[in-house]
Design a protein around this motif. Structure first.
Motif, PDB file in Angstrom:
ATOM      1  N   ASP A  82      42.926  38.560  52.585  1.00 38.36           N
ATOM      2  CA  ASP A  82      42.521  37.156  52.649  1.00 38.36           C
ATOM      3  C   ASP A  82      41.838  36.777  51.330  1.00 38.36           C
ATOM      4  OD1 ASP A  82      41.446  34.675  53.114  1.00 38.36           O
ATOM      5  OD2 ASP A  82      40.101  35.313  54.726  1.00 38.36           O
ATOM      6  N   LEU A  83      42.540  35.977  50.567  1.00 36.82           N
ATOM      7  CA  LEU A  83      42.063  35.605  49.232  1.00 36.82           C
ATOM      8  C   LEU A  83      40.867  34.661  49.287  1.00 36.82           C
ATOM      9  CD1 LEU A  83      42.664  35.415  46.103  1.00 36.82           C
ATOM     10  CD2 LEU A  83      44.180  33.514  46.651  1.00 36.82           C
ATOM     11  N   MET A  84      40.732  33.922  50.386  1.00 35.29           N
ATOM     12  CA  MET A  84      39.779  32.829  50.384  1.00 35.29           C
ATOM     13  C   MET A  84      38.330  33.260  50.666  1.00 35.29           C
ATOM     14  SD  MET A  84      42.041  30.885  49.392  1.00 35.29           S
ATOM     15  CE  MET A  84      41.301  29.269  49.154  1.00 35.29           C
ATOM     16  N   ALA A  85      38.142  34.428  51.244  1.00 31.87           N
ATOM     17  CA  ALA A  85      36.772  34.877  51.510  1.00 31.87           C
ATOM     18  C   ALA A  85      36.171  35.444  50.221  1.00 31.87           C
ATOM     19  CB  ALA A  85      36.764  35.925  52.615  1.00 31.87           C
ATOM     20  N   PRO A  86      35.049  34.883  49.774  1.00 32.56           N
ATOM     21  CA  PRO A  86      34.454  35.354  48.522  1.00 32.56           C
ATOM     22  C   PRO A  86      34.199  36.867  48.552  1.00 32.56           C
ATOM     23  CG  PRO A  86      33.375  33.337  49.251  1.00 32.56           C
ATOM     24  CD  PRO A  86      34.302  33.760  50.365  1.00 32.56           C
ATOM     25  N   GLY A  87      34.496  37.529  47.459  1.00 29.95           N
ATOM     26  CA  GLY A  87      34.272  38.975  47.368  1.00 29.95           C
ATOM     27  C   GLY A  87      35.524  39.787  47.656  1.00 29.95           C
ATOM     28  N   ASN A  88      36.471  39.178  48.381  1.00 26.95           N
ATOM     29  CA  ASN A  88      37.674  39.926  48.759  1.00 26.95           C
ATOM     30  C   ASN A  88      38.569  40.272  47.581  1.00 26.95           C
ATOM     31  OD1 ASN A  88      37.023  40.007  51.416  1.00 26.95           O
ATOM     32  ND2 ASN A  88      38.695  38.709  52.126  1.00 26.95           N
ATOM     33  N   LEU A  89      38.665  39.348  46.652  1.00 24.30           N
ATOM     34  CA  LEU A  89      39.544  39.574  45.509  1.00 24.30           C
ATOM     35  C   LEU A  89      39.115  40.832  44.753  1.00 24.30           C
ATOM     36  CD1 LEU A  89      41.884  38.356  43.778  1.00 24.30           C
ATOM     37  CD2 LEU A  89      40.098  37.419  42.318  1.00 24.30           C
ATOM     38  N   ARG A  90      37.823  40.949  44.584  1.00 24.10           N
ATOM     39  CA  ARG A  90      37.281  42.100  43.862  1.00 24.10           C
ATOM     40  C   ARG A  90      37.628  43.404  44.575  1.00 24.10           C
ATOM     41  NH1 ARG A  90      32.871  43.877  40.345  1.00 24.10           N
ATOM     42  NH2 ARG A  90      33.279  46.062  40.706  1.00 24.10           N
ATOM     43  N   LYS A  91      37.508  43.362  45.901  1.00 19.81           N
ATOM     44  CA  LYS A  91      37.831  44.569  46.677  1.00 19.81           C
ATOM     45  C   LYS A  91      39.315  44.900  46.551  1.00 19.81           C
ATOM     46  CE  LYS A  91      34.172  43.955  50.076  1.00 19.81           C
ATOM     47  NZ  LYS A  91      33.897  43.124  51.247  1.00 19.81           N
ATOM     48  N   ALA A  92      40.155  43.889  46.690  1.00 20.54           N
ATOM     49  CA  ALA A  92      41.611  44.130  46.641  1.00 20.54           C
ATOM     50  C   ALA A  92      42.031  44.668  45.280  1.00 20.54           C
ATOM     51  CB  ALA A  92      42.362  42.847  46.964  1.00 20.54           C
ATOM     52  N   LEU A  93      41.543  44.025  44.235  1.00 18.74           N
ATOM     53  CA  LEU A  93      41.932  44.455  42.884  1.00 18.74           C
ATOM     54  C   LEU A  93      41.294  45.794  42.532  1.00 18.74           C
ATOM     55  CD1 LEU A  93      41.758  41.083  40.879  1.00 18.74           C
ATOM     56  CD2 LEU A  93      43.754  42.147  41.921  1.00 18.74           C
ATOM     57  N   GLY A  94      40.152  46.060  43.139  1.00 19.90           N
ATOM     58  CA  GLY A  94      39.445  47.304  42.861  1.00 19.90           C
ATOM     59  C   GLY A  94      39.992  48.491  43.646  1.00 19.90           C
ATOM     60  N   GLY A  95      40.941  48.218  44.549  1.00 22.48           N
ATOM     61  CA  GLY A  95      41.559  49.306  45.311  1.00 22.48           C
ATOM     62  C   GLY A  95      40.800  49.684  46.573  1.00 22.48           C
ATOM     63  N   THR A 153      36.224  39.270  38.031  1.00 20.93           N
ATOM     64  CA  THR A 153      36.772  40.548  38.491  1.00 20.93           C
ATOM     65  C   THR A 153      37.596  41.219  37.393  1.00 20.93           C
ATOM     66  OG1 THR A 153      36.891  39.633  40.706  1.00 20.93           O
ATOM     67  CG2 THR A 153      38.113  41.650  40.316  1.00 20.93           C
ATOM     68  N   ARG A 154      38.413  40.443  36.720  1.00 24.02           N
ATOM     69  CA  ARG A 154      39.220  41.024  35.639  1.00 24.02           C
ATOM     70  C   ARG A 154      38.326  41.685  34.599  1.00 24.02           C
ATOM     71  NH1 ARG A 154      40.765  42.151  31.183  1.00 24.02           N
ATOM     72  NH2 ARG A 154      39.069  40.929  30.291  1.00 24.02           N
ATOM     73  N   GLY A 155      37.242  40.972  34.240  1.00 20.65           N
ATOM     74  CA  GLY A 155      36.332  41.501  33.242  1.00 20.65           C
ATOM     75  C   GLY A 155      35.609  42.752  33.717  1.00 20.65           C
ATOM     76  N   GLU A 156      35.042  42.659  34.913  1.00 18.80           N
ATOM     77  CA  GLU A 156      34.248  43.784  35.430  1.00 18.80           C
ATOM     78  C   GLU A 156      35.070  45.043  35.621  1.00 18.80           C
ATOM     79  OE1 GLU A 156      31.101  41.172  37.989  1.00 18.80           O
ATOM     80  OE2 GLU A 156      32.087  42.870  38.981  1.00 18.80           O
ATOM     81  N   LEU A 157      36.276  44.873  36.142  1.00 13.95           N
ATOM     82  CA  LEU A 157      37.117  46.042  36.412  1.00 13.95           C
ATOM     83  C   LEU A 157      37.986  46.402  35.204  1.00 13.95           C
ATOM     84  CD1 LEU A 157      38.292  45.187  40.053  1.00 13.95           C
ATOM     85  CD2 LEU A 157      36.381  46.652  39.382  1.00 13.95           C
ATOM     86  N   ASP A 158      37.922  45.573  34.173  1.00 13.24           N
ATOM     87  CA  ASP A 158      38.714  45.777  32.959  1.00 13.24           C
ATOM     88  C   ASP A 158      40.190  46.004  33.294  1.00 13.24           C
ATOM     89  OD1 ASP A 158      39.152  45.918  30.246  1.00 13.24           O
ATOM     90  OD2 ASP A 158      38.766  48.077  30.138  1.00 13.24           O
ATOM     91  N   LEU A 159      40.753  45.040  34.009  1.00 10.22           N
ATOM     92  CA  LEU A 159      42.137  45.135  34.476  1.00 10.22           C
ATOM     93  C   LEU A 159      43.089  44.410  33.555  1.00 10.22           C
ATOM     94  CD1 LEU A 159      41.708  43.970  38.157  1.00 10.22           C
ATOM     95  CD2 LEU A 159      42.089  46.323  37.407  1.00 10.22           C
ATOM     96  N   GLU A 160      44.335  44.779  33.654  1.00 10.13           N
ATOM     97  CA  GLU A 160      45.400  43.948  33.094  1.00 10.13           C
ATOM     98  C   GLU A 160      45.955  43.169  34.277  1.00 10.13           C
ATOM     99  OE1 GLU A 160      48.154  46.198  30.736  1.00 10.13           O
ATOM    100  OE2 GLU A 160      46.561  46.976  29.451  1.00 10.13           O
ATOM    101  N   LEU A 161      45.699  41.866  34.269  1.00 11.92           N
ATOM    102  CA  LEU A 161      45.992  41.067  35.455  1.00 11.92           C
ATOM    103  C   LEU A 161      46.972  39.937  35.173  1.00 11.92           C
ATOM    104  CD1 LEU A 161      45.273  40.515  38.446  1.00 11.92           C
ATOM    105  CD2 LEU A 161      43.495  38.970  37.601  1.00 11.92           C
ATOM    106  N   ALA A 162      48.026  39.920  35.977  1.00 12.36           N
ATOM    107  CA  ALA A 162      48.996  38.822  35.930  1.00 12.36           C
ATOM    108  C   ALA A 162      48.962  38.117  37.283  1.00 12.36           C
ATOM    109  CB  ALA A 162      50.393  39.358  35.644  1.00 12.36           C
ATOM    110  N   VAL A 163      49.095  36.815  37.265  1.00 15.29           N
ATOM    111  CA  VAL A 163      49.060  36.033  38.498  1.00 15.29           C
ATOM    112  C   VAL A 163      50.377  35.287  38.654  1.00 15.29           C
ATOM    113  CG1 VAL A 163      47.841  34.239  39.799  1.00 15.29           C
ATOM    114  CG2 VAL A 163      46.566  35.666  38.168  1.00 15.29           C
ATOM    115  N   MET A 164      51.001  35.454  39.808  1.00 17.73           N
ATOM    116  CA  MET A 164      52.186  34.645  40.135  1.00 17.73           C
ATOM    117  C   MET A 164      51.699  33.569  41.089  1.00 17.73           C
ATOM    118  SD  MET A 164      55.498  33.945  40.071  1.00 17.73           S
ATOM    119  CE  MET A 164      56.280  35.356  39.275  1.00 17.73           C
TER     120      MET A 164
END
Ligand code: UDP
Length: 239
Positions: free
Chosen positions: A218-231, A40-51
C-alpha cells in the motif's frame, strides 16, 4: 563503493488523484509522495526508476468500450501518463531530487526519449528516472511496461504500490470477501492459476519468465514506501 540496488516502482495514476475532491492530480498528494520517494532514495542510496500510470486521466479500455478505436484510445492513455510524469518530476525536483522523464513516445520538447543505456546512466548518477508513455505500444498497460523496463535495466525488484486500500495479494478480493487473507509470499504460478489480482496477466507472466520479483504494498500509508524499497517484509512478495 558497494553496488547500489536498482528498483522499479510502479505507481498508478490514481495514486496522484485526490480522494477528497475530483482533482485529476492533487498537488498535495503528489508533493507528499515525492517527498517520500526523494527521501527514501537518498537514505537507502538506491537506483530508482518510477513507472507512472495514467488511470486518473484516461484508460484505453474506457474509450474502446464506448466504440473508439482501441489503438487511438490507448494512445490517449499513454499521453495521460506523460502528464503525470511531469507532475511527479516537478515535485521530486522541489524536494531536491534530480529527475529525468524518459518517454516511450517521442516528445523532444517535453521529455528525453527512452533509451535503455541512457536510463541506466541516469540511475548510476543518482537521478530518479520517471518512465512516461508506458512502453509506447497500444494494448499494453503500465504494469506490463514496468515489468519490461525492470527487466531491461536489470532491476532486482519491481515494487507495485497500490492505492485503493488493498495492501497486498489476498486469497480473494478483501473488499468483497471478509474471510480473505493476505499472502506474505506467493509464487507467480499460484497468482496465475488462482487468478489472484495483482497486476494483469501479461505483467505477471513476464516477471515470471524473467525472474523479476514483485513486492505489492500500500503506497499511500506513510512509511510504507521506505519499507518496500528497503526490502522489509511488507505487503506481499510474488516470486
Ligand atoms: N497504455 C498503453 N500502452 C502502454 C502503457 C499504457 O496503451 O505501454 C495506455 C492504456 O490505454 C492504459 C493507459 O495507457 O489504460 C493508462 O495506463 P494504466 O491503465 O496502466 O494506468 P494505471 O492503471 O496504472 O493508472
Amino acid at each position: 563503493m558497494g553496488e547500489r540496488r536498482r528498483i522499479v516502482l510502479k505507481m498508478s495514476g490514481e495514486a496522484l488523484a485526490s480522494s477528497a475532491s475530483d482533482e485529476t492530480i492533487d498537488a498535495i498528494v503528489v508533493e507528499r509522495l515525492a517527498a517520500e520517494i526523494a527521501e527514501t532514495r537518498g537514505e537507502l542510496d538506491l537506483e530508482l526508476a518510477v513507472m507512472v500510470g495514467g488511470g486518473n486521466i484516461w484508460r484505453g479500455t474506457t474509450g474502446a468500450g464506448a466504440g473508439m478505436d482501441r489503438a487511438t484510445s490507448d494512445t490517449m492513455g499513454m499521453l495521460g501518463t506523460v502528464i503525470n510524469a511531469l507532475a511527479l518530476q516537478d515535485a521530486l525536483e522541489h524536494h531536491g531530487q534530480p529527475t529525468r522523464v524518459l518517454s516511450a513516445v517521442q516528445m523532444a520538447e517535453v521529455a528525453e526519449p527512452y533509451i535503455r543505456r541512457r536510463a541506466i546512466r541516469h540511475l548510476e548518477k543518482g537521478r530518479v528516472v520517471v518512465f512516461a508513455a508506458g512502453m509506447g505500444n497500444p494494448y499494453f498497460t503500465t504494469d506490463t511496461s514496468a515489468a519490461l523496463r525492470g527487466a531491461e535495466i536489470e532491476a532486482e525488484l519491481l515494487c507495485k504500490g497500490t492505492h485503493g486500500g488493498v495492501d497486498g495479494v489476498y486469497t480473494a478480493d478483501p473488499r468483497l470477501d471478509p474471510t480473505a487473507t493476505r499472502y506474505d509470499e506467493v509464487s507467480f504460478m499460484e497468482v496465475v492459476s488462482k487468478d489472484l489480482r495483482v497486476m494483469d496477466l501479461t505483467a505477471i507472466t513476464f516477471c515470471m519468465d524473467n525472474g523479476l520479483p514483485i513486492r505489492v504494498f500500500d503506497l499511500m500509508a506513510p512509511g510504507n514506501l521506505r519499507k518496500a524499497l528497503g526490502g522489509d517484509p511488507i505487503g506481499t512478495l510474488v516470486r
